[in-house]
Design a protein around this motif. Structure first.
Motif, PDB file in Angstrom:
ATOM      1  N   PHE A 110      20.550  57.156 -98.430  1.00  0.00           N
ATOM      2  CA  PHE A 110      21.849  57.817 -97.843  1.00  0.00           C
ATOM      3  C   PHE A 110      23.080  57.102 -98.359  1.00  0.00           C
ATOM      4  O   PHE A 110      23.390  55.996 -98.591  1.00  0.00           O
ATOM      5  N   GLU A 111      24.245  58.120 -98.745  1.00  0.00           N
ATOM      6  CA  GLU A 111      25.444  57.741 -99.283  1.00  0.00           C
ATOM      7  C   GLU A 111      26.255  57.607 -98.075  1.00  0.00           C
ATOM      8  O   GLU A 111      26.186  58.376 -97.199  1.00  0.00           O
ATOM      9  N   GLY A 112      26.809  56.056 -97.859  1.00  0.00           N
ATOM     10  CA  GLY A 112      27.592  56.184 -96.793  1.00  0.00           C
ATOM     11  C   GLY A 112      27.024  55.224 -95.710  1.00  0.00           C
ATOM     12  O   GLY A 112      25.971  54.673 -96.226  1.00  0.00           O
ATOM     13  N   ASP A 113      27.498  55.109 -94.542  1.00  0.00           N
ATOM     14  CA  ASP A 113      26.749  54.065 -93.331  1.00  0.00           C
ATOM     15  C   ASP A 113      25.588  54.981 -93.011  1.00  0.00           C
ATOM     16  O   ASP A 113      25.725  55.994 -92.295  1.00  0.00           O
ATOM     17  N   ASP A 116      25.175  56.695 -89.667  1.00  0.00           N
ATOM     18  CA  ASP A 116      25.890  58.031 -89.361  1.00  0.00           C
ATOM     19  C   ASP A 116      24.739  59.048 -89.066  1.00  0.00           C
ATOM     20  O   ASP A 116      24.720  60.103 -88.698  1.00  0.00           O
ATOM     21  N   ILE A 117      23.327  58.565 -89.829  1.00  0.00           N
ATOM     22  CA  ILE A 117      22.200  59.542 -89.654  1.00  0.00           C
ATOM     23  C   ILE A 117      21.977  59.603 -88.184  1.00  0.00           C
ATOM     24  O   ILE A 117      21.567  60.956 -87.785  1.00  0.00           O
ATOM     25  N   LYS A 120      25.960  60.560 -86.113  1.00  0.00           N
ATOM     26  CA  LYS A 120      26.866  61.651 -86.499  1.00  0.00           C
ATOM     27  C   LYS A 120      26.004  62.986 -87.148  1.00  0.00           C
ATOM     28  O   LYS A 120      26.518  63.684 -87.795  1.00  0.00           O
ATOM     29  N   GLY A 122      24.200  62.720 -89.747  1.00  0.00           N
ATOM     30  CA  GLY A 122      24.385  62.903 -91.271  1.00  0.00           C
ATOM     31  C   GLY A 122      22.741  63.400 -91.594  1.00  0.00           C
ATOM     32  O   GLY A 122      21.755  63.094 -91.543  1.00  0.00           O
TER      33      GLY A 122
END
Lengths: 383, 383
Positions: A110-113, A116-117, A120, A122
């Motif tokens: 996963f790109e980013g934090d 967030d999955i 948010k 993600g």
């Protein structure tokens, strides 16, 4: 019947001795991370069976996944996966271990934090392949694309879904459940029963196959659930409960019908804030949802009472009421408590319990009419 | 419950207007061969819907697949596929068109004589991908890895299976079945009912989920089958029958239980030698198998009679007998004949009808005890 689109590509390997099939199911030459929980697999012979089947593979281990798998723990596994270039994840456990493994598979790329999955929605674009050796009949996670993860630091429990986390295979040997503690067995029975209820007890859309299938699962779970604690080493009972639990949440019975899931969503906060087992939260909340939504769910409540619990006497309202009581009685029979007060939870705790509903923007239930205010009214019924 | 291994990766797209989803389901840039039957799709609007959905693809057509698809016809399609470098096959039709498409997909890459796939169990190592737009609720071929093909020149009808011929997707819009002729609808109802019977009516192995699911399908098919001919444009009836027919042979209910299939295998010769519709052969033979195997199938016969047909009175033997009669009555209700003599078939024809059983080395039924001699005794019961 409503429109639907559905695909479930999980390969199920079911039966006595099926763990021995493991080596043939893994891609040749894989670097495999074995993910497991508190270590019970090292006491009941499952670890030895898995190890024997993996002898020709390069394997790593990651134990210590909690009963409600924590984000923080999963992220430690992600570090190991990246550091060792793992290319296959093998979950050996129940729903918690499988859910954690799904999150590890997703967070790795996963790109980013990765939080967030969960928080948010993600989108997961790539995930490591994973397989399952199931040790507990309960969540159905072995044959679906869903997972639930908790974050200790913020007392949150959240879920995510992605077709990329369908297990490549799920090995189901009912014999491995013989040695489980009673509490886990009872929780599994109640959990799988309520998974069916969430997809059945809404309003009728004349979807006969789905309704008959759901009733078949509930009958199986009630009939075998009533016997299993007294007959822990009966293969057929264990096999029927295991296959019913998988079918209860492989999403087959929920296609083309309205679904509820409010008891699940409301239950997350009970686990995150008070540490209740997942099934314990459901056994407390579901009778409240059934009671509060009694009019909207009347047709299915009455049908469920008749088909599952043999309730045929009384007015429509009486039959609906008896159906709710029979459901709660079944949870009691399995040894689960059904009141918030049984866990020391008071009216003054309710605001915090329903707070996530508005914050996450959830509109719960098959009508989407359960906001935090309604949820509090439902919980008030369960004090 | 018996051990099993199972995977069904077909993506189902179900409901009103679902043909419009076709373009999103096909691999981009595919050269698509549309395979269809006698041309009814050009009269009922399906062809227009498919053509509209395919407007951005390079498409070819191959029509004229017979009701019992012929090897000779399929091989003409194989020539077209090779000549034009087709890379995706789209079956628009019922079981015959889908089965033919599966065979075309397999024969295209088969090394050696493609007839060996059917006659000698030749292993399929590679197949073209295929998708389905279903036009008839009946065979379940839209969601399984099986196919049956006939060869005119030798009066043979044979089947094959391969995981490589699972459709990539199956589009099921119940509305497309509104305009079907009564005979096809009735055949579909009887065919799907008997698919369930072949996987249910054997000896009990205490597989509760499978048995309850099978009963749910039979109840759906009998309840909706009794209504469909009088209510051809009722969406719910069509939707329930379509979804039941798919579930009757997507192999889900047959996992972990003994299976029969003797009526099917014995029926092939009736089609190949006398031209009966597939469902017609089953409606004739099944009551014979039920009667001949009445003792071995007693437990399930009695249970089926009670659950599906409401038979609760009489001795065990009387209940079993009534269950057989109720099944035959249901076929009559749907307008199907149930005697060999109804089709002009005489005792002197029976030797030729059972001849393939020994030649192919088949040992039929859940006990593998039906050879050509026993099969003849069964057929004698159906004169």
């Amino acid at each position: 019947m409503n429109n639907f689109e559905f695909c479930n590509p999980v390969k199920v390997v079911f039966g006595k001795g099926s763990i021995a099939r493991l080596s043939a199911l893994l891609p040749e030459g894989s670097k495999v991370l074995v993910v497991y929980g508190g270590g019970s697999i090292k006491k009941n012979g499952i670890y030895e069976q898995v190890t024997a089947a993996l002898k020709d593979f390069h394997t790593y281990e990651f134990g210590g996944i909690e009963a409600n798998p924590r984000y923080e723990t999963c992220m430690k596994a992600v570090e190991l996966v990246k550091g060792e270039n793992i290319d296959f994840l093998l979950a050996v456990g129940g729903g918690s271990v499988i859910d954690a493994t799904k999150f590890i598979a997703s967070a790795t790329f996963f790109e980013g934090d990765p939080w967030d999955i969960l928080s948010k929605g993600g989108v997961i674009k790539k995930a490591l392949p994973l397989g399952v050796v199931l040790t507990l009949a309960a969540t159905g996670s072995e044959m679906n694309e869903r997972a639930v993860i908790s974050r200790e630091s913020v007392h949150e429990k959240l879920n995510f879904m992605s077709p990329l986390v369908f297990p490549k295979f799920a090995i189901l040997d009912p014999q491995v459940t013989y040695s489980l503690p009673e509490r886990q067995v009872a929780n599994g029975v109640v959990d799988s029963f309520i998974h069916v209820v969430e997809q059945y007890l809404t309003y009728p859309v004349n979807a006969k196959v789905q309704d008959y299938f759901a009733e078949g699962l509930m009958k199986t779970i009630v009939e075998e659930g009533r016997k299993v604690l007294q007959n822990p080493n009966d293969y057929d009972i264990r096999a029927n409960l295991m296959w019913a639990a998988t079918n209860a949440l492989n999403c087959w019975i929920g296609q083309g019908v309205p679904q509820d899931w409010s008891s699940h969503r409301m239950g997350y906060a009970l686990t995150a804030q008070f540490g209740l087992d997942h099934a314990q939260t459901l056994a407390v909340i579901l009778p409240g949802v059934m009671t509060y939504m009694r009019k909207e769910k009347a047709a299915k409540l009455i049908r469920m009472g008749e088909v599952i619990f043999g309730i045929t006497e009384g007015s429509a309202d009486e039959k609906a009421q008896k159906s709710i009581e029979a459901t709660e009685d079944f949870f009691h029979f399995m040894g689960l408590k059904t009141r918030l007060s049984d866990y020391g939870i008071k009216e003054s705790d309710l605001d915090a319990l329903v707070e996530p509903i508005d914050r996450m923007g959830w509109k719960l239930g098959e009508y989407g009419n359960i906001n935090s205010k309604v949820a509090k009214e439902i919980l008030l019924l369960r004090l």
